[in-house]
Design a protein around this motif. Structure first.
Motif, mmCIF file in Angstrom:
data_model
loop_
_atom_site.group_PDB
_atom_site.id
_atom_site.type_symbol
_atom_site.label_atom_id
_atom_site.label_comp_id
_atom_site.label_asym_id
_atom_site.label_seq_id
_atom_site.Cartn_x
_atom_site.Cartn_y
_atom_site.Cartn_z
ATOM 1 N N THR A 18 -4.319 -10.712 -5.421
ATOM 2 C CA THR A 18 -3.718 -9.411 -5.706
ATOM 3 C C THR A 18 -4.773 -8.408 -6.157
ATOM 4 O OG1 THR A 18 -1.617 -10.443 -6.305
ATOM 5 C CG2 THR A 18 -1.994 -8.205 -7.096
ATOM 6 N N LYS A 19 -5.721 -8.858 -6.974
ATOM 7 C CA LYS A 19 -6.792 -7.967 -7.438
ATOM 8 C C LYS A 19 -7.649 -7.493 -6.264
ATOM 9 C CE LYS A 19 -10.761 -7.695 -10.558
ATOM 10 N NZ LYS A 19 -11.608 -8.405 -11.562
ATOM 11 N N HIS A 20 -8.011 -8.401 -5.368
ATOM 12 C CA HIS A 20 -8.799 -8.009 -4.192
ATOM 13 C C HIS A 20 -8.023 -7.015 -3.328
ATOM 14 C CE1 HIS A 20 -12.013 -10.694 -5.107
ATOM 15 N NE2 HIS A 20 -11.356 -11.810 -4.828
ATOM 16 N N LEU A 21 -6.728 -7.242 -3.188
ATOM 17 C CA LEU A 21 -5.908 -6.325 -2.399
ATOM 18 C C LEU A 21 -5.807 -4.962 -3.070
ATOM 19 C CD1 LEU A 21 -3.010 -8.684 -1.242
ATOM 20 C CD2 LEU A 21 -4.740 -7.607 0.207
ATOM 21 N N SER A 22 -5.734 -4.967 -4.399
ATOM 22 C CA SER A 22 -5.699 -3.700 -5.134
ATOM 23 C C SER A 22 -6.990 -2.922 -4.913
ATOM 24 C CB SER A 22 -5.494 -3.976 -6.627
ATOM 25 O OG SER A 22 -5.540 -2.775 -7.373
ATOM 26 N N ASN A 23 -8.117 -3.616 -4.960
ATOM 27 C CA ASN A 23 -9.409 -2.966 -4.704
ATOM 28 C C ASN A 23 -9.479 -2.440 -3.274
ATOM 29 O OD1 ASN A 23 -10.350 -3.503 -7.288
ATOM 30 N ND2 ASN A 23 -11.288 -5.454 -6.708
ATOM 31 N N ALA A 24 -8.927 -3.225 -2.349
ATOM 32 C CA ALA A 24 -8.903 -2.778 -0.951
ATOM 33 C C ALA A 24 -8.072 -1.509 -0.822
ATOM 34 C CB ALA A 24 -8.337 -3.883 -0.058
ATOM 35 N N GLY A 25 -6.927 -1.478 -1.513
ATOM 36 C CA GLY A 25 -6.060 -0.302 -1.454
ATOM 37 C C GLY A 25 -6.732 0.936 -2.025
ATOM 38 N N LYS A 26 -7.433 0.781 -3.155
ATOM 39 C CA LYS A 26 -8.129 1.913 -3.766
ATOM 40 C C LYS A 26 -9.209 2.458 -2.843
ATOM 41 C CE LYS A 26 -7.400 0.225 -8.508
ATOM 42 N NZ LYS A 26 -8.048 -0.395 -9.700
ATOM 43 N N THR A 27 -9.958 1.555 -2.218
ATOM 44 C CA THR A 27 -11.016 1.987 -1.296
ATOM 45 C C THR A 27 -10.418 2.601 -0.043
ATOM 46 O OG1 THR A 27 -12.403 0.172 -2.105
ATOM 47 C CG2 THR A 27 -13.091 1.243 -0.071
ATOM 48 N N PHE A 28 -9.316 2.023 0.410
ATOM 49 C CA PHE A 28 -8.655 2.510 1.620
ATOM 50 C C PHE A 28 -8.259 3.978 1.477
ATOM 51 C CE2 PHE A 28 -4.727 2.766 4.298
ATOM 52 C CZ PHE A 28 -5.338 2.576 5.528
ATOM 53 N N ARG A 29 -7.829 4.342 0.283
ATOM 54 C CA ARG A 29 -7.406 5.720 0.048
ATOM 55 C C ARG A 29 -8.585 6.698 0.046
ATOM 56 N NH1 ARG A 29 -3.592 2.837 -3.041
ATOM 57 N NH2 ARG A 29 -4.870 2.823 -4.935
ATOM 58 N N LYS A 30 -9.797 6.202 -0.074
ATOM 59 C CA LYS A 30 -10.983 7.066 -0.022
ATOM 60 C C LYS A 30 -11.426 7.368 1.412
ATOM 61 C CE LYS A 30 -12.989 5.161 -4.296
ATOM 62 N NZ LYS A 30 -14.182 4.442 -4.851
ATOM 63 N N ILE A 31 -10.913 6.594 2.361
ATOM 64 C CA ILE A 31 -11.354 6.734 3.754
ATOM 65 C C ILE A 31 -10.709 7.964 4.377
ATOM 66 C CG2 ILE A 31 -11.294 5.675 6.048
ATOM 67 C CD1 ILE A 31 -11.380 2.946 4.635
ATOM 68 N N ASN A 32 -11.536 8.823 4.950
ATOM 69 C CA ASN A 32 -11.065 10.034 5.631
ATOM 70 C C ASN A 32 -10.552 9.639 7.009
ATOM 71 O OD1 ASN A 32 -11.327 12.399 7.483
ATOM 72 N ND2 ASN A 32 -11.957 13.435 5.608
ATOM 73 N N SER A 33 -9.257 9.801 7.228
ATOM 74 C CA SER A 33 -8.638 9.310 8.469
ATOM 75 C C SER A 33 -9.145 10.032 9.713
ATOM 76 C CB SER A 33 -7.119 9.437 8.376
ATOM 77 O OG SER A 33 -6.735 10.779 8.167
ATOM 78 N N SER A 34 -9.356 11.351 9.623
ATOM 79 C CA SER A 34 -9.828 12.096 10.799
ATOM 80 C C SER A 34 -11.262 11.713 11.140
ATOM 81 C CB SER A 34 -9.716 13.608 10.560
ATOM 82 O OG SER A 34 -10.473 14.006 9.436
ATOM 83 N N LEU A 35 -12.095 11.507 10.110
ATOM 84 C CA LEU A 35 -13.473 11.068 10.361
ATOM 85 C C LEU A 35 -13.492 9.658 10.943
ATOM 86 C CD1 LEU A 35 -15.548 12.348 7.293
ATOM 87 C CD2 LEU A 35 -15.777 13.045 9.680
ATOM 88 N N LEU A 36 -12.607 8.800 10.437
ATOM 89 C CA LEU A 36 -12.530 7.439 10.982
ATOM 90 C C LEU A 36 -12.153 7.477 12.450
ATOM 91 C CD1 LEU A 36 -12.472 4.369 10.853
ATOM 92 C CD2 LEU A 36 -10.181 4.504 9.845
ATOM 93 N N LYS A 37 -11.184 8.293 12.799
ATOM 94 C CA LYS A 37 -10.775 8.406 14.196
ATOM 95 C C LYS A 37 -11.935 8.890 15.057
ATOM 96 C CE LYS A 37 -7.241 10.477 17.154
ATOM 97 N NZ LYS A 37 -6.027 11.350 17.193
#
Length: 415
Positions: A234-253
């Motif tokens: 759960t902790k690893h998933l929480s860290n993944a979620g926090k980092t995921f929210r930092k990712i710019n979706s348009s830049l990723l695309k």
């Protein structure tokens, strides 16, 4: 909530010819793939915590070779065996010894002749895909740490079964062994769709064929996660979620669109290829920013290698201009790429907590690798997690361990 099965697709129109690592789904499907990866690991956690909410089934990846297909050709209702070319536009099917002799030689020729003769007795409905584990010539008797085993080594991993066990007796009497893992249905080979998993209970019981499905079997209950182990995932998933929210979706695309241009002579410039190079070196990514910068150098080297192969100044200049344009574009993505790599690391950490727990349970056979100093205990190649609603799947593999084994183990063809 977006379902993982919405994004996971088999290759070649529904054919199970390749499975992706769960941490790579963000590179396959962008933001949707990243979100789906988190949801999928959550389902794995719930499954191992004993939650009935989980929609996940688990199978074991067997390190067999070659991949083999067997079943009935809908065109003429004749039984066949085949390699992965079974789903080509012009499929190559072996329905007779003569067809095998015309196309295959050496050990492959021998193995497919045995498979044709023996699998035809199983009364397979439709088409099954599996891993060929052994033919009778591959079975050896070994003494490992004081235990007498029947062993077989189709690829990197040595599978070992105590000779005095019921399974050992079955394997000793068999002419061929196979683990089926995928079922295909449809009215024509080209239109068949894959369903991960195979029900072997309806196959004819034939003493000359040792056959099993790849279902993960926890007969001891040891795979159930404790509260502490669940909290770690759960902790690893929480860290993944926090980092995921930092990712710019348009830049990723935009970044993934650029990745899609790395084809042909530039195929090696892709990020997944760069990541795989680190896996082969046994170097886990500990610094995401450094890894992102290293990727820029990797791309530059890919273009330089291509430029060095060219003979005329005009063609070299063309590649040089393209390299400059690509690197200029990639530099816009370094911060976002660092976040993507961080996200992948958190998914890997969560995945490895799951894999470690799964490895605690002994499966049908013991597993070893052969080294210059004798046999060394190793874990299975990995696992396949299946969404039982849609039937799609990803693989859960300790890439560092299995890559290390591939480079250090003595293979059966090294003899």
């Amino acid at each position: 909530m977006i379902k993982f099965s919405t994004f996971l697709k088999e290759d070649k129109g529904g054919k199970n010819l390749h499975l992706e690592h769960i941490e790579d789904e963000i590179l396959n499907y962008g933001v949707d793939g990243g979100r789906a990866a988190i949801n999928f690991v959550q389902s794995l956690r719930d499954m191992l915590a004993g939650s009935s909410r989980s929609s996940i089934n688990m199978t074991v990846k067997w390190d067999g070779a070659p991949a083999i297909f067997a079943g009935i050709d809908p065109e003429d209702n004749k039984f066949f065996v085949a390699k992965k070319s079974v789903f080509n536009i012009n499929p190559k099917l072996y329905k007779s010894v003569a067809e095998i002799d015309a196309d295959l030689s050496g050990q492959l020729n021998d193995k497919f002749k045995v498979a044709l003769a023996e699998f035809s007795k199983l009364n397979i409905k439709g088409v099954l895909q599996g891993d060929l584990m052994f033919t009778s010539d591959d079975i050896n008797t070994e003494n490992i740490d004081g235990t007498k085993y029947y062993t077989f080594q189709p690829n990197t991993i040595v599978y070992a079964v105590p000779i005095d066990s019921d399974l050992g007796k079955q394997i000793k009497n068999a002419k061929v062994g196979v683990v089926w893992h995928t079922t295909y249905t449809g009215d024509a080979l080209q239109d068949m769709k894959a369903s991960f998993g195979a029900d072997v209970s309806n196959l004819n019981k034939v003493s000359s064929v040792w056959t099993d499905d790849a279902t993960y079997k926890d007969v001891s209950g040891k795979a159930t996660m404790t509260e502490k182990e669940t909290a770690i995932v759960t902790k690893h998933l929480s860290n993944a979620g926090k980092t995921f929210r930092k990712i710019n979706s348009s830049l990723l695309k935009s970044f993934l669109n650029l990745q899609n241009t790395f084809t042909g002579v530039y195929a090696s410039a892709g990020l997944k290829t760069y990541n795989n190079s680190k896996v082969r070196e046994g170097k886990p990514v500990s610094d995401a920013k450094k890894h992102a910068q290293g990727y820029l150098k990797w791309v530059e080297n890919a273009f330089d290698k291509q430029m060095n192969k060219l003979k005329t100044d005009k063609s070299k200049e063309k590649v040089k201009v393209k390299k400059t344009e690509v690197l200029r574009e990639l530099k816009k993505h370094t911060v976002n790429l660092s976040n993507i790599v961080d996200f992948q690391n958190h998914i890997v950490n969560a995945k490895m907590s799951v894999v470690k727990k799964l490895n605690n349970v002994r499966q049908l056979t013991d597993t070893f690798i052969k080294t210059a100093n004798g046999y060394k205990v190793t874990n299975p190649e990995g696992y396949v997690a299946i969404d039982r609603v849609k039937g799609n799947a990803v693989k859960l593999v300790d890439r560092m361990e299995f890559s290390f084994n591939n480079f250090t183990a003595i293979k059966n063809w090294d003899k």
